[in-house]
Design a protein around this motif. Structure first.
Motif, PDB file in Angstrom:
ATOM      1  N   UNK A  83      -4.972   0.771  -8.577  1.00 20.97           N
ATOM      2  CA  UNK A  83      -6.335   1.019  -8.132  1.00 20.97           C
ATOM      3  C   UNK A  83      -6.313   1.951  -6.917  1.00 20.97           C
ATOM      4  N   UNK A  84      -7.311   2.813  -6.814  1.00 23.93           N
ATOM      5  CA  UNK A  84      -7.413   3.754  -5.709  1.00 23.93           C
ATOM      6  C   UNK A  84      -8.485   3.285  -4.738  1.00 23.93           C
ATOM      7  N   UNK A  85      -8.141   3.275  -3.447  1.00 26.18           N
ATOM      8  CA  UNK A  85      -9.139   3.093  -2.394  1.00 26.18           C
ATOM      9  C   UNK A  85      -9.048   4.338  -1.526  1.00 26.18           C
ATOM     10  N   UNK A  86     -10.108   5.149  -1.527  1.00 30.45           N
ATOM     11  CA  UNK A  86     -10.017   6.491  -0.960  1.00 30.45           C
ATOM     12  C   UNK A  86     -11.158   6.805  -0.002  1.00 30.45           C
TER      13      UNK A  86
ATOM     14  N   UNK B 247     -12.534  -3.843   1.017  1.00 36.66           N
ATOM     15  CA  UNK B 247     -12.353  -3.380  -0.358  1.00 36.66           C
ATOM     16  C   UNK B 247     -10.976  -3.756  -0.880  1.00 36.66           C
ATOM     17  N   UNK B 248      -9.974  -3.586  -0.053  1.00 40.16           N
ATOM     18  CA  UNK B 248      -8.607  -3.947  -0.459  1.00 40.16           C
ATOM     19  C   UNK B 248      -8.501  -5.453  -0.693  1.00 40.16           C
ATOM     20  N   UNK B 249      -9.108  -6.256   0.183  1.00 39.70           N
ATOM     21  CA  UNK B 249      -9.077  -7.717   0.018  1.00 39.70           C
ATOM     22  C   UNK B 249      -9.831  -8.148  -1.230  1.00 39.70           C
ATOM     23  N   UNK B 250     -10.915  -7.438  -1.552  1.00 39.63           N
ATOM     24  CA  UNK B 250     -11.663  -7.743  -2.772  1.00 39.63           C
ATOM     25  C   UNK B 250     -10.778  -7.552  -4.004  1.00 39.63           C
ATOM     26  N   UNK B 251     -10.020  -6.462  -4.025  1.00 40.03           N
ATOM     27  CA  UNK B 251      -9.105  -6.215  -5.143  1.00 40.03           C
ATOM     28  C   UNK B 251      -7.971  -7.245  -5.158  1.00 40.03           C
TER      29      UNK B 251
ATOM     30  N   UNK C 207      -2.588  -2.522   9.891  1.00 37.16           N
ATOM     31  CA  UNK C 207      -2.605  -3.425  11.050  1.00 37.16           C
ATOM     32  C   UNK C 207      -3.736  -4.447  10.924  1.00 37.16           C
ATOM     33  N   UNK C 208      -4.887  -4.003  10.415  1.00 33.07           N
ATOM     34  CA  UNK C 208      -6.030  -4.903  10.250  1.00 33.07           C
ATOM     35  C   UNK C 208      -5.735  -5.979   9.207  1.00 33.07           C
ATOM     36  N   UNK C 209      -5.084  -5.587   8.118  1.00 26.43           N
ATOM     37  CA  UNK C 209      -4.713  -6.556   7.077  1.00 26.43           C
ATOM     38  C   UNK C 209      -3.716  -7.576   7.617  1.00 26.43           C
TER      39      UNK C 209
ATOM     40  N   UNK D  95       0.845  -1.185   0.000  1.00 25.09           N
ATOM     41  CA  UNK D  95       0.000   0.000   0.000  1.00 25.09           C
ATOM     42  C   UNK D  95       0.885   1.241   0.000  1.00 25.09           C
ATOM     43  N   UNK D  96       0.436   2.316  -0.625  1.00 23.55           N
ATOM     44  CA  UNK D  96       1.212   3.544  -0.629  1.00 23.55           C
ATOM     45  C   UNK D  96       0.294   4.729  -0.385  1.00 23.55           C
ATOM     46  N   UNK D  97       0.821   5.713   0.352  1.00 20.76           N
ATOM     47  CA  UNK D  97       0.081   6.934   0.676  1.00 20.76           C
ATOM     48  C   UNK D  97       1.060   8.094   0.577  1.00 20.76           C
ATOM     49  N   UNK D  98       0.628   9.187  -0.049  1.00 24.43           N
ATOM     50  CA  UNK D  98       1.496  10.348  -0.233  1.00 24.43           C
ATOM     51  C   UNK D  98       0.818  11.582   0.347  1.00 24.43           C
ATOM     52  N   UNK D  99       1.543  12.333   1.167  1.00 22.38           N
ATOM     53  CA  UNK D  99       0.980  13.560   1.722  1.00 22.38           C
ATOM     54  C   UNK D  99       1.743  14.040   2.931  1.00 22.38           C
ATOM     55  N   UNK D 100       1.597  15.306   3.244  1.00 22.58           N
ATOM     56  CA  UNK D 100       2.224  15.869   4.432  1.00 22.58           C
ATOM     57  C   UNK D 100       1.642  15.214   5.685  1.00 22.58           C
ATOM     58  N   UNK D 101       2.469  15.073   6.692  1.00 23.72           N
ATOM     59  CA  UNK D 101       2.014  14.466   7.942  1.00 23.72           C
ATOM     60  C   UNK D 101       1.334  15.531   8.804  1.00 23.72           C
ATOM     61  N   UNK D 102       0.110  15.834   8.416  1.00 28.72           N
ATOM     62  CA  UNK D 102      -0.723  16.789   9.152  1.00 28.72           C
ATOM     63  C   UNK D 102      -2.075  16.126   9.391  1.00 28.72           C
ATOM     64  N   UNK D 103      -2.869  16.712  10.291  1.00 30.70           N
ATOM     65  CA  UNK D 103      -4.092  16.068  10.750  1.00 30.70           C
ATOM     66  C   UNK D 103      -5.051  15.725   9.615  1.00 30.70           C
TER      67      UNK D 103
END
Length: 214
Positions: free
Chosen positions: A133-136, A166-170, A56-58, A36-44
């Motif tokens: 694929x995007x999961x958002x 959704x991720x497991x479905x993909x 963790x759930x996966x 999995x990948x996520x891009x963005x500033x570490x802000x709230x």
């Protein structure tokens, strides 16, 4: 609703664009290790805690899984501590601010977008161009880009279970994975910067022509 009457009927919307060729990567079959990948500033508002919870759930579901986080910011230490609390720090990779974003996207399996609000979402187009694929989470602005169930998935609430399903479905349906990824690439191509420039030039030329006629 707030524009003066003088401007009504004279507005042209040109979306932001990406360098499609720079981010393009062929849609690939998934590897055993889910990345999995996520891009963005570490802000709230970027809400990376949700991405860590999903990872963790996966892992609890016995899925070989890693999360790559690109970016930095004031919440970095909190996110590292949170991953450690969930005992998955070895599975979460904090890469910082980097230049080779396209390279990391090309190695990933799914783009996981967790922002609480999103005015548009260029990074979604970049990930789509890379064949992911995007999961958002529904950040409102990303509705302009993602057609739910066609070129990606939008989840309306911060529900870890729904994200995981959704991720497991993909992951378990290779045909679906490739269909969603391919549709995403078609969408991303429509936002190529060359198309944006072409539209802008047409507006300039039309405006110049109308002025010359006066």
């Amino acid at each position: 609703n707030v524009l003066p009457n003088l401007l009504l009927g004279k507005i042209n919307l040109i979306h932001n664009g990406i360098d499609f060729d720079h981010f393009y990567s062929p849609v690939k079959a998934q590897k055993k290790q889910l990345s999995l990948i996520n891009i963005g500033s570490f802000v709230k508002k970027k809400n990376q805690k949700l991405a860590i919870q999903i990872t963790a759930d996966l892992i609890d579901e016995k899925i070989p899984c890693d999360l790559v986080l690109l970016g930095d910011g004031p919440l970095r230490e909190d996110l590292v501590d949170y991953a450690e609390q969930l005992n998955i720090l070895d599975h979460v990779h904090f890469m910082g601010n980097i230049d080779n974003v396209a390279e990391h996207l090309s190695k990933a399996s799914i783009y996981l977008h967790t922002a609480l609000s999103e005015p548009f979402g260029l990074v979604l187009l970049e990930a789509m161009a890379a064949g992911l694929p995007i999961v958002s989470l529904d950040g409102k602005g990303n509705r302009d880009i993602i057609n739910n169930g066609v070129n990606g998935y939008i989840i309306s609430e911060t529900n870890v279970e729904r994200f995981t399903k959704t991720i497991l479905m993909l992951r378990t349906n290779q045909v679906l994975y490739k269909e969603i990824a391919t549709a995403g690439q078609i969408t991303a191509k429509e936002y190529d910067i060359s198309s944006c420039v072409k539209n802008l030039l047409e507006i300039y030329l039309t405006s110049i022509s109308s002025v010359n006629k006066v």
